[in-house]
Structures are given as C-alpha cells and as structure tokens.
Design a protein around this motif. Structure first.
Motif, mmCIF file in Angstrom:
data_model
loop_
_atom_site.group_PDB
_atom_site.id
_atom_site.type_symbol
_atom_site.label_atom_id
_atom_site.label_comp_id
_atom_site.label_asym_id
_atom_site.label_seq_id
_atom_site.Cartn_x
_atom_site.Cartn_y
_atom_site.Cartn_z
ATOM 1 N N GLY A 47 -64.774 19.853 -4.685
ATOM 2 C CA GLY A 47 -63.430 20.395 -4.568
ATOM 3 C C GLY A 47 -62.410 19.552 -5.297
ATOM 4 O O GLY A 47 -62.719 18.460 -5.798
ATOM 5 N N PHE A 48 -61.173 20.058 -5.328
ATOM 6 C CA PHE A 48 -60.108 19.430 -6.097
ATOM 7 C C PHE A 48 -58.811 19.424 -5.301
ATOM 8 O O PHE A 48 -58.547 20.345 -4.531
ATOM 9 N N ALA A 49 -57.985 18.411 -5.527
ATOM 10 C CA ALA A 49 -56.646 18.328 -4.950
ATOM 11 C C ALA A 49 -55.718 17.779 -6.032
ATOM 12 O O ALA A 49 -56.044 16.790 -6.682
ATOM 13 N N ASP A 50 -54.580 18.440 -6.222
ATOM 14 C CA ASP A 50 -53.616 18.016 -7.240
ATOM 15 C C ASP A 50 -52.221 17.991 -6.634
ATOM 16 O O ASP A 50 -51.856 18.858 -5.849
ATOM 17 N N ARG A 51 -51.470 16.981 -7.038
ATOM 18 C CA ARG A 51 -50.067 16.891 -6.644
ATOM 19 C C ARG A 51 -49.348 16.125 -7.741
ATOM 20 O O ARG A 51 -49.717 14.991 -8.065
ATOM 21 N N ASP A 52 -48.327 16.754 -8.316
ATOM 22 C CA ASP A 52 -47.638 16.186 -9.466
ATOM 23 C C ASP A 52 -48.687 15.885 -10.542
ATOM 24 O O ASP A 52 -49.483 16.754 -10.866
ATOM 25 N N ALA A 53 -48.734 14.683 -11.070
ATOM 26 C CA ALA A 53 -49.700 14.346 -12.124
ATOM 27 C C ALA A 53 -50.950 13.662 -11.572
ATOM 28 O O ALA A 53 -51.743 13.118 -12.320
ATOM 29 N N VAL A 54 -51.124 13.708 -10.258
ATOM 30 C CA VAL A 54 -52.240 13.023 -9.616
ATOM 31 C C VAL A 54 -53.302 14.024 -9.206
ATOM 32 O O VAL A 54 -53.001 15.085 -8.657
ATOM 33 N N GLY A 55 -54.553 13.685 -9.480
ATOM 34 C CA GLY A 55 -55.663 14.530 -9.071
ATOM 35 C C GLY A 55 -56.694 13.745 -8.290
ATOM 36 O O GLY A 55 -56.904 12.559 -8.544
ATOM 37 N N TYR B 200 -55.446 3.696 -5.524
ATOM 38 C CA TYR B 200 -54.079 3.209 -5.391
ATOM 39 C C TYR B 200 -53.150 4.208 -6.058
ATOM 40 O O TYR B 200 -53.406 4.665 -7.174
ATOM 41 N N LEU B 201 -52.053 4.534 -5.377
ATOM 42 C CA LEU B 201 -51.095 5.525 -5.844
ATOM 43 C C LEU B 201 -49.714 4.874 -5.941
ATOM 44 O O LEU B 201 -49.183 4.387 -4.946
ATOM 45 N N TYR B 202 -49.155 4.851 -7.129
ATOM 46 C CA TYR B 202 -47.790 4.361 -7.318
ATOM 47 C C TYR B 202 -46.838 5.528 -7.109
ATOM 48 O O TYR B 202 -47.009 6.596 -7.702
ATOM 49 N N GLN C 242 -55.238 11.710 -17.643
ATOM 50 C CA GLN C 242 -55.196 11.789 -16.186
ATOM 51 C C GLN C 242 -56.416 11.060 -15.646
ATOM 52 O O GLN C 242 -57.430 10.942 -16.336
ATOM 53 N N PHE C 243 -56.301 10.596 -14.427
ATOM 54 C CA PHE C 243 -57.392 9.892 -13.767
ATOM 55 C C PHE C 243 -57.586 10.546 -12.410
ATOM 56 O O PHE C 243 -56.609 10.734 -11.685
ATOM 57 N N ALA C 244 -58.800 10.919 -12.059
ATOM 58 C CA ALA C 244 -59.044 11.597 -10.790
ATOM 59 C C ALA C 244 -60.209 10.934 -10.060
ATOM 60 O O ALA C 244 -61.368 11.208 -10.353
ATOM 61 N N PRO C 245 -59.911 10.055 -9.108
ATOM 62 C CA PRO C 245 -60.987 9.463 -8.302
ATOM 63 C C PRO C 245 -61.752 10.543 -7.547
ATOM 64 O O PRO C 245 -61.197 11.593 -7.213
#
Length: 138
Positions: free
Chosen positions: A42-50, A84-86, A8-11
């Motif tokens: 803090g953190f934010a997650d949605r599907d496989a994106v963090g 960038y989010l695909y 996973q990659f989390a900017p």
C-alpha cells in the motif's frame, strides 16, 4: 559525481494488517491506497512525502527465507522501521497526531541540543516517524 537528481524518497514500513495501516495513516492526514494488483502492498502520500507499506506475516523461524506473501520476494523477519520527517511546526503536528482516536502513540515535543524541536509518532505496528522543526533560536 552523479548528475542524477533525487525526486522523492518513500520508506517502506512493514505492517501486519494492511487495511489497518492504511486506515491509520488516513487518520494521520495521508492520502492512502492499496496496491491494485494485490493485498500485500500500500501507499500513503501527504504533501511531498510518501510512505509504502508491505504486509509482513511472522516468518517461520525454521525457514527465515520463506516468502511471507505472494509477491514472489522473500523478506527479513518482521522488524519495525524508522523514518525522519522535517516539518514546519513540530508542535502543531504533535497536536494533530496526538488527537484522541488516532491510534498509535505520539510523544511530547522537546527541544534538542542540535537546534530542532522533535517529537515521535509510533504506529500500531511499531514503526516510528520522528519529526522535527527548527527551534525559534535555531
């Protein structure tokens, strides 16, 4: 060549108000939470994106290496980030994130010469999430 797999990659987005950022990204459909051991992360997650958020106060220009919060680290002066989010459907995401009351700014989606439909969301701190999906002909 490394055999290490990326999972996973989390900017990390700099924010001036952690609570407001967490609320904003919750409105964008993310599951959000503050770091349990401090009010600066803090953190934010949605599907496989963090995404991660790091509280950044304006630095004193006389001492650019001064810590800006109590995590013990120094940080560069506040500068927004870009990721960038695909996605499967850029038009649907633009409609979701462009609803009244969401905050920030969601730009119109357009076709690119490189086969993507792209849009952008700029959060209240100036951080950008550019997003795109394949065009029908792409």
């Amino acid at each position: 060549m490394s055999s290490t797999r990326f999972n996973q990659f989390a900017p990390i987005f700099p924010v001036r108000d952690l609570g407001a950022a967490i609320d904003h990204y919750r409105m964008l459909g993310f599951t959000t939470r503050a770091y349990e051991q401090g009010d600066w992360y803090g953190f934010a997650d949605r599907d496989a994106v963090g995404l991660h958020f790091s509280l950044h106060h304006e630095h004193d220009h006389a001492d650019p290496a001064a810590p800006d919060h109590d995590d013990g680290h120094t940080h560069p002066p506040f500068a927004p980030a870009v990721a960038y989010l695909y996605v499967d459907d850029a038009d649907a995401l633009a409609a979701e994130w462009g609803r009244p009351g969401i905050g920030g700014t969601t730009g119109p989606v357009h076709d690119t010469p490189y086969g993507l439909r792209e849009g952008v969301h700029v959060d209240p701190d100036g951080n950008e999430i550019r997003f795109g999906s394949p065009t029908l002909s792409g």
